[in-house]
Structure formats: structure tokens, C-alpha cells
Write an enzyme that holds these catalytic residues in place. Structure first.
Site, PDB file in Angstrom:
ATOM      1  N   LYS A 192      61.870  31.533  82.486  1.00 42.58           N
ATOM      2  CA  LYS A 192      61.850  32.549  82.275  1.00 42.58           C
ATOM      3  C   LYS A 192      60.778  33.134  81.055  1.00 42.58           C
ATOM      4  O   LYS A 192      59.737  32.751  80.899  1.00 42.58           O
ATOM      5  CB  LYS A 192      63.462  33.151  81.697  1.00 42.58           C
ATOM      6  CG  LYS A 192      64.446  32.946  82.892  1.00 42.58           C
ATOM      7  CD  LYS A 192      65.679  33.662  82.705  1.00 42.58           C
ATOM      8  CE  LYS A 192      66.490  33.601  84.021  1.00 42.58           C
ATOM      9  NZ  LYS A 192      67.793  34.287  83.807  1.00 42.58           N
ATOM     10  N   CYS A 196      63.985  31.891  77.290  1.00 48.90           N
ATOM     11  CA  CYS A 196      64.348  31.166  78.452  1.00 48.90           C
ATOM     12  C   CYS A 196      65.747  31.842  79.069  1.00 48.90           C
ATOM     13  O   CYS A 196      66.390  30.881  79.760  1.00 48.90           O
ATOM     14  CB  CYS A 196      64.466  29.627  77.833  1.00 48.90           C
ATOM     15  SG  CYS A 196      63.079  28.895  77.120  1.00 48.90           S
TER      16      CYS A 196
END
Length: 249
Positions: free
Chosen positions: A79, A174
């Protein structure tokens, strides 16, 4: 004995480093070079992996750019994460057959390097992809995010040495609402010898790959990969490894 070429690039803009990775990948796929590890730092930038949700950058791209932080979409797994000066970024361009095993290798290399710096850490990839990376108790200090094309990796890992951690608090790093930390923060402040940390990490990666480390300059690397012949390589993207990280993203 097989080699791992290690190139220390210093501070490199993200887009420039990404172009270099792709050129090295094409050369590695063509067997013109052995596995390569690029070690560098980036100016402030957020990178968004393919699993990034827009809500993970809640303040909007304009707000971040007003503060001098670029926002870049990338093809790695994972991410959103932050890169900035004081963070060691590693891009292994390596031929792999066991991708999850390679992720564990990178975790182990960072853990070992931190141990030599007097810091106890652990990898958590075995707990699931959202926990991939290196942790000090419940604080994340190292991230991993890879892309694999035709058996060769790009992107990689990031290890927080003494960078400014505040930009992590402006996003959902993340995809996790967990605190980020750095080697400096865990020591109570002060600078970190990035050159020493860089050498430790490279040594640990090469050792775990079972290869000999060879230091190369950027000029030597560019001659070897014949950049002038690889300006627009035709490469079919065939796998994205969905692991949370940065890394080196």
C-alpha cells in the site's frame, strides 16, 4: 562463485530510480548482469502500491505536494508508504523462484543488520501479508514491497535510519494504524551512520543469497546494462507480489 552487484547511488529522485530499476531488470532478464542491489535514499515522496485505498492519503495530494512531498503510483505490491532522506532504500533486481522465501530473506537481512546496530527486531511475514516487514515490538521500522516480472524482482525494501517520521502520520502507512519508528528514535535520538548500516544490509543480503558481494559504481552498472539500448524495453508484467511495505516501493 555467483555475484551480487551492489551499487550505492546516494540521493536519487524516485522517477529516476524507477527508470534505472527497469533498465537493470531488462538486463537481468537477458542475463547481461547478475543479481543487482541498488542502495539509495529518496527526496520526500509517497508511493502508492496497487492495493492502496484513496482513504489512506486523507489530506489530498495537493496538501502533500504543498509540503514538498511528491505522490507516485507504482506497480509493486503493498500500500502507501513514505520515503525520505535518512531512510535506507534497497532495490534488489534479482532472479527468484520462491518469492515468499525471498521476502523472508529480506526481512532476515534487515533484522540481522539491526542486531549489529544493537537493536532487537523481528520479521512478521509469516503472520500474513499485512504484517510483512521488520518490527521493533509493535513499531514498524522496515517495509517490503516487490514486483516480479518474468522471474525478476523490482522495488524492494526500506529501513528507517534517522529520517523525519512525521510524514508517516499524515497517511495510513502500509494500510496499518500502527506506529512507525526508526533506528535513531529507538536509540533516543541522534544521527545514524548510514554508510555503516548500508554495508551491513548488503553483506547480510549477499550472505543469505549465498553469493559474493561486488561493489560497482553507477557508471559501471550503466555500461553493463547498456542503457542506450534499453530506453523502451518491451517487458510483459506477469506478477505482482502483494506484500505490505515500502520499499522500497
Amino acid at each position: 562463485m555467483a555475484e551480487l552487484w551492489v551499487a550505492d547511488l546516494g540521493l536519487v529522485p524516485y522517477d529516476e530510480a524507477l527508470a534505472l530499476q527497469r533498465a537493470v531488470r531488462a538486463a537481468r532478464q537477458a542475463e547481461r548482469v547478475p543479481d543487482v542491489l541498488l542502495l539509495l535514499q529518496h527526496p520526500p515522496v509517497y508511493t502508492r502500491g496497487r492495493r492502496t485505498d484513496p482513504a489512506e492519503l486523507p489530506l489530498g495530494e495537493a496538501w502533500y505536494r504543498e509540503r514538498g512531498i511528491d505522490v507516485v503510483d507504482v506497480d509493486r505490491g503493498g500500500k502507501v508508504t513514505f520515503h525520505g532522506p535518512g531512510q535506507l532504500v534497497g532495490y534488489p533486481i534479482a532472479r527468484v523462484t520462491d518469492v515468499l522465501g525471498f521476502v523472508g530473506l529480506l526481512e532476515d537481512a534487515m533484522v540481522a543488520a539491526l542486531e549489529q546496530e544493537g537493536l532487537a527486531a523481528r520479521g512478521r511475514a509469516a503472520e500474513g501479508r499485512d504484517w510483512t516487514g521488520v518490527w521493533v515490538q509493535d513499531r514498524k521500522i522496515g517495509s517490503i514491497g516487490l514486483h516480479v516480472s518474468h522471474g525478476v524482482t523490482t522495488h524492494g525494501f526500506s529501513l528507517n535510519a534517522d529520517l523525519d517520521l512525521e510524514p508517516f502520520s499524515w497517511v495510513v502507512p502500509c494500510g496499518l494504524s500502527t506506529p512507525m519508528t526508526s533506528l535513531s528514535a529507538e536509540r533516543g535520538g541522534g544521527p545514524v551512520d548510514l554508510r555503516c548500516l548500508r554495508k551491513r544490509v548488503a553483506h547480510e543480503v549477499a550472505g543469505r543469497l549465498g553469493v559474493k558481494q561486488r561493489l560497482v559504481t553507477r557508471a559501471r552498472l550503466e555500461r553493463a546494462i547498456a542503457l542506450e539500448d534499453d530506453r523502451a524495453p518491451v517487458v510483459h508484467e506477469d506478477a505482482v507480489v502483494q506484500v505490505a511495505g515500502d520499499g522500497a516501493r
